[in-house]
Design a protein around this motif. Structure first.
Motif, short mmCIF file in Angstrom:
data_model
loop_
_atom_site.label_atom_id
_atom_site.label_comp_id
_atom_site.label_asym_id
_atom_site.label_seq_id
_atom_site.Cartn_x
_atom_site.Cartn_y
_atom_site.Cartn_z
N PRO A 71 48.45 34.79 41.48
CA PRO A 71 48.94 36.12 41.12
C PRO A 71 49.88 36.68 42.18
CG PRO A 71 46.65 36.23 41.81
CD PRO A 71 47.03 34.78 41.78
N SER A 72 50.77 37.52 41.74
CA SER A 72 51.70 38.17 42.64
C SER A 72 50.95 39.22 43.46
CB SER A 72 52.82 38.84 41.83
OG SER A 72 53.52 39.75 42.64
N ARG A 73 51.36 39.42 44.69
CA ARG A 73 50.73 40.45 45.52
C ARG A 73 51.08 41.85 45.03
NH1 ARG A 73 49.33 39.02 51.32
NH2 ARG A 73 49.08 36.78 51.24
N ALA A 74 52.11 41.94 44.22
CA ALA A 74 52.52 43.25 43.70
C ALA A 74 51.60 43.71 42.58
CB ALA A 74 53.97 43.17 43.21
N GLU A 75 50.89 42.79 41.93
CA GLU A 75 49.98 43.15 40.85
C GLU A 75 48.73 43.80 41.42
OE1 GLU A 75 49.09 39.83 38.34
OE2 GLU A 75 51.18 39.17 38.28
N PRO A 76 48.11 44.71 40.66
CA PRO A 76 46.87 45.33 41.16
C PRO A 76 45.75 44.29 41.27
CG PRO A 76 47.31 46.00 38.89
CD PRO A 76 48.50 45.20 39.35
N VAL A 77 44.83 44.54 42.16
CA VAL A 77 43.70 43.63 42.36
C VAL A 77 42.79 43.71 41.15
CG1 VAL A 77 41.71 43.12 43.83
CG2 VAL A 77 43.84 43.95 44.85
N PRO A 78 42.43 42.59 40.54
CA PRO A 78 41.55 42.64 39.36
C PRO A 78 40.14 43.06 39.76
CG PRO A 78 42.00 40.37 39.99
CD PRO A 78 42.84 41.24 40.88
N ASP A 79 39.41 43.56 38.77
CA ASP A 79 38.02 43.96 39.03
C ASP A 79 37.20 42.74 39.42
OD1 ASP A 79 38.52 46.60 38.39
OD2 ASP A 79 38.03 46.33 36.26
N ASN A 80 36.24 42.97 40.31
CA ASN A 80 35.32 41.91 40.73
C ASN A 80 34.21 41.79 39.71
OD1 ASN A 80 33.41 40.28 41.94
ND2 ASN A 80 33.55 41.24 43.94
N PRO A 81 34.07 40.66 39.01
CA PRO A 81 33.03 40.54 37.98
C PRO A 81 31.61 40.53 38.56
CG PRO A 81 34.11 38.43 38.32
CD PRO A 81 34.86 39.45 39.14
N PHE A 82 31.48 40.37 39.85
CA PHE A 82 30.17 40.34 40.48
C PHE A 82 29.77 41.69 41.07
CE2 PHE A 82 31.92 36.04 40.78
CZ PHE A 82 30.97 35.36 40.03
#
Length: 88
Positions: A71-82
């Motif tokens: 993923p690009s660093r410009a994209e928001p960090v996805p939610d942590n499923p844990f």
């Protein structure tokens, strides 16, 4: 397994027999206080076989798959499923 333990003096005096036994019977133990092992050249070579580094082994044995999408660093960090939101 009742293996003979050679004293250093005995090993010096009976070197030919010690070498023959290492070749025919396997490693020979010398010394009682400080132990040593005498092994044949063939056994030593078997013990010295080189193994590839773990990283190289993983690359060579990893199943083939599609390349990973980074993923690009410009994209928001996805939610942590844990992350269940419960603070401990």
């Amino acid at each position: 397994m009742n293996q003979h333990i050679w004293t250093v003096t005995e090993a010096k005096a009976r070197l030919s027999e010690l070498l023959r036994r290492a070749d025919e019977e396997g490693p020979q133990r010398i010394g009682t206080r400080r132990g040593y092992r005498l092994v044949s050249e063939a056994q030593w070579q078997r013990l010295q076989t080189s193994r590839p580094a773990m990283g190289r082994w993983l690359l060579e044995h990893m199943p083939a798959s599609d390349p990973l999408e980074i993923p690009s660093r410009a994209e928001p960090v996805p939610d942590n499923p844990f992350d269940h939101g419960d603070a401990r």
